[in-house]
Design a protein around this motif. Sequence first.
Motif, mmCIF file in Angstrom:
data_model
loop_
_atom_site.group_PDB
_atom_site.id
_atom_site.type_symbol
_atom_site.label_atom_id
_atom_site.label_comp_id
_atom_site.label_asym_id
_atom_site.label_seq_id
_atom_site.Cartn_x
_atom_site.Cartn_y
_atom_site.Cartn_z
ATOM 1 N N LEU A 1 48.570 40.991 38.984
ATOM 2 C CA LEU A 1 49.576 42.032 39.148
ATOM 3 C C LEU A 1 50.648 41.586 40.139
ATOM 4 O O LEU A 1 51.849 41.803 39.923
ATOM 5 N N SER B 1 42.154 45.358 33.038
ATOM 6 C CA SER B 1 41.086 46.354 33.113
ATOM 7 C C SER B 1 40.125 46.222 31.939
ATOM 8 O O SER B 1 38.899 46.228 32.112
ATOM 9 N N GLN C 1 42.441 40.872 39.394
ATOM 10 C CA GLN C 1 43.306 42.001 39.050
ATOM 11 C C GLN C 1 44.520 42.019 39.979
ATOM 12 O O GLN C 1 45.677 42.084 39.528
ATOM 13 N N SER D 1 48.219 45.552 33.324
ATOM 14 C CA SER D 1 47.158 46.379 33.913
ATOM 15 C C SER D 1 46.080 46.717 32.891
ATOM 16 O O SER D 1 44.883 46.656 33.183
#
Length: 323
Positions: free
Chosen positions: A151, A182, A147, A178
Amino acid sequence: AAHAVLMDAQPEQTAPIVTALTTALAAVPDGPRKAAGVALGKAIATATLAHRAGAGAAPVQPFTQSNDPGHWRATPPNPDARPRFARFPPFSGAAALDLPVPSPPALGSPTYLAAVAEVRALGRKDSTERSDAQYVAAVFFANQNSQLNFLDLGIRLLAARPAPQDIWDSARTMTLLSIALSDAFILTVAAKERFHFWRPITAIREGGFGVTPEPDWQPLVSTPQHPDHPSAHAAECTAGATVLRLLFGTDAQPVDYIATDSFLPLVREYPGFTAIANECAASRVWAGVHFRTANEAGQRIGEAIGDHVVRSLLGPLRENEQK
């Protein structure tokens, strides 16, 4: 907006969160437009947190364990662990729940036997068949947070664009990235519980179904305490790579993938986004913690959710919606 959400999610990090807000706002001249921006950000955060609270607390429960062949159970070095997971609705909507997830291979099938043989040879701690490059990749990705990595990559790619920067495009890019990252994790965790397939360390040590048992077999990297199928590493990396490939319109752009969870400034260079995802997935076999079939299923999830998010969310408003 970011300050208020972070304060709600991580109040123990108050000092750095407040410092970040103070530093950011100091660069904006005081005046009515700054005050209006602060007010709007607070309102957005309040609405976001209220929406989250309205969904209710995510039910947390232990992964299903069983001593039946093929079923997952906690693995060494902590075989008495009772790992838990939480169920969350996907941020990209209910349609994401219908994305196909391939099942693990049948015990004793040619696909299963090939997957066991591969991870037994390449993923064992003392493997003589694993190359130095595979060893480095296995250790690198085992210690990364996909993650944060993707990003960070998205931010660096947007910052490298020529001026003037398009704030709308940047906001959309980071939001879609994002959401996809997720949801890849959310859907993977749900699938892990649905299939509750055993890990390589259990399959190899116990043997059976055409597999010769090897009670002392050890993986290169300690096995995570949750089921094998599908691989979360593979799903997240592929989701991130898919979003960036679709939004930047190319898969032939050289990129640096920078470690964010390391004491060393490690950088790995790739010819494109898909190359990152492929090595991220394969590294889990080289680490000895996943079958290739789990990686393939994870990549299917990641590609499907990345495509779904980019093509379905945050498109231009139609004229009647703008009113």
